[in-house]
Design an enzyme around this catalytic site. Structure first.
Site, PDB file in Angstrom:
ATOM      1  N   HIS A 158     -38.818  -6.902   9.377  1.00 45.14           N
ATOM      2  CA  HIS A 158     -39.100  -5.409   9.022  1.00 45.14           C
ATOM      3  C   HIS A 158     -40.551  -5.614   8.548  1.00 45.14           C
ATOM      4  CE1 HIS A 158     -39.563  -0.683   8.872  1.00 45.14           C
ATOM      5  NE2 HIS A 158     -38.210  -1.210   9.804  1.00 45.14           N
ATOM      6  N   ASP A 362     -40.314  -0.479  30.098  1.00 44.90           N
ATOM      7  CA  ASP A 362     -40.001  -0.294  31.444  1.00 44.90           C
ATOM      8  C   ASP A 362     -40.254  -1.594  31.510  1.00 44.90           C
ATOM      9  OD1 ASP A 362     -39.245  -0.653  34.256  1.00 44.90           O
ATOM     10  OD2 ASP A 362     -40.623   1.810  34.655  1.00 44.90           O
TER      11      ASP A 362
END
Length: 418
Positions: A158, A362
């Site tokens: 993170h 995608d």
């Protein structure tokens, strides 16, 4: 007999071209206590594509990762601990961790990895439970299924990026995998330009938090319940509220009832807010640009109040974020929410996956069927709220929310939501 996932040995995927070397500093937000020691795991499920087999898509994605790392070269570096809990990233160009895996079943055989997943999350991501600071801060795994579909397991430290930043990187990989010559967003590190924090404010933790023995659980909130509650809130107040407002108020009330605190005991929820615009972060900035907002009440008020009243409390707190952020930047907050989150069992943290950008990734076979993020906070009750799944008529929640002895009571409270 359960499905079997076979994994290769981990190897490194390095940038496809030489990249800058040197020391890169983190921003004060990157280094706040609740982010500094956390690797976040996520699983992104993609259906079969007619454009090529699963072997071809794996090779395509791996090459796209290598090309993306030329731009996102800090992710190919290594963290360096300089003592007192402070860290920086050394841009070494070594690469991200990578594992190729295969499952002996189709996605349909395992219900497309819908919740609860037939295959444990740990089988679909690189195991980082023994992670050391010298290990790659980004690790990826692609699991091929017999149908031609695949799951991308992505785990990142993170410190390097928040959810929006991580999604920005994966979208860049997807664009390169689809043949674009360059990602549509140019990444920017620029951690030192995000904001100036007054010297008197430390970005390091004041103490080591105690670990809590919390039970992992998967829960659902009916979408019909959320929509009805939103409509009821509008009828009573003349104002709109979001699915996040309703879900946060609901899980806060159900959890408060389940753990059975004394009526006057304080209870808190905190949630992360994307404040890129408020901080005037540069376009393409992928570091942590979040502000933690905490909401405080009493056990009795949250357990007994109508849902509309709890939503009012949450929305009132959300309305102060811009002001509180400004005060924090100027060092005017006595108890800074960015410096310290109360890490007691009375506190619940929550984050929302919607609008982070994962849903748009995608690689050439279409957008993901589902995205699951699992935060393994061990020192505070924390859950992840998924995007509403209209087809399945529910909102999915996962996390370590309560202790084992309170899980049954929490499930009963959630079952009452109709």
């Amino acid at each position: 007999m359960g499905s079997v996932v076979t994994k290769s040995k981990p190897f490194l995927v390095a940038p496809s071209k030489p990249t800058p070397r040197g020391k890169l500093l983190f921003s004060p937000i990157d280094k706040i206590q609740i982010l500094r020691s956390l690797l976040v795991s996520s699983v992104h499920v993609f259906a079969h594509t007619d454009g090529g087999g699963s072997v071809e898509i794996v090779n395509t994605i791996r090459q796209a990762i290598s090309e993306a790392l030329v731009l996102y070269y800090p992710l190919a570096g290594r963290l360096v601990d300089v003592g007192d809990g402070d860290l920086y990233i050394e841009s070494t160009g070594e690469g991200v961790g990578f594992v190729e895996a295969s499952a002996d079943c189709s996605l349909e055989d395992v219900n497309f990895l819908k919740h609860p997943s037939v295959i444990p999350l740990e089988e679909l991501v690189v195991d980082h439970r023994g992670w050391r600071v010298t290990d790659p801060p980004v690790v990826m795994q692609i699991t091929k299924f017999t149908c031609g579909g695949f799951a991308l397991g992505f785990a990142w430290h993170h410190l390097l990026a928040d959810g929006t930043g991580a999604a920005q990187f994966l979208n860049a990989v997807g664009e390169l995998a689809r043949g674009l010559p360059h990602p549509t967003v140019d990444p920017v590190w620029a951690r030192d330009s995000l904001l100036d924090v007054p010297p008197k404010m430390s970005s390091l933790p004041l103490s080591t938090p105690n670990l809590l023995q919390l039970e992992y659980s998967e829960l659902n909130i009916p979408l019909d319940y959320i929509n009805r509650t939103k409509e009821n809130f509008f009828r009573q107040t003349g104002q709109s509220c979001t699915a996040f407002d309703v879900a946060l108020a609901t899980i806060w009330q159900c959890r408060t009832r389940a753990i059975g605190l004394e009526p006057t005991e304080p209870v808190r929820v905190y949630f992360a807010v994307n404040v890129r615009e408020m901080l005037q972060a540069q376009p393409g900035y992928y570091g942590n640009s979040i502000f933690f907002q905490t909401v405080l009440s009493t056990s009795q008020e949250i357990a007994e109040s109508p849902m509309v009243e709890i939503i009012k409390i949450i929305r009132s707190a959300k309305g102060t974020i811009s002001t509180e952020l400004t005060k924090w930047k100027r060092g005017l907050l006595k108890d800074s929410p960015m410096e310290h989150v109360e890490l007691s069992y009375n506190t619940l943290g929550i984050t929302y996956l919607k609008n982070l950008g994962f849903e748009h990734v995608d690689y050439g076979s279409g957008k993901p069927l589902s995205v699951t993020v699992r935060n393994e906070y061990k020192f505070v009750s924390f859950c992840v709220l998924g995007s509403p799944h209209t087809r399945e008529n529910r909102v999915y929640i996962n996390g370590r929310i309560v202790k084992k002895e309170h899980l049954g009571a929490l499930r009963k409270e959630m079952e009452l939501l109709k």
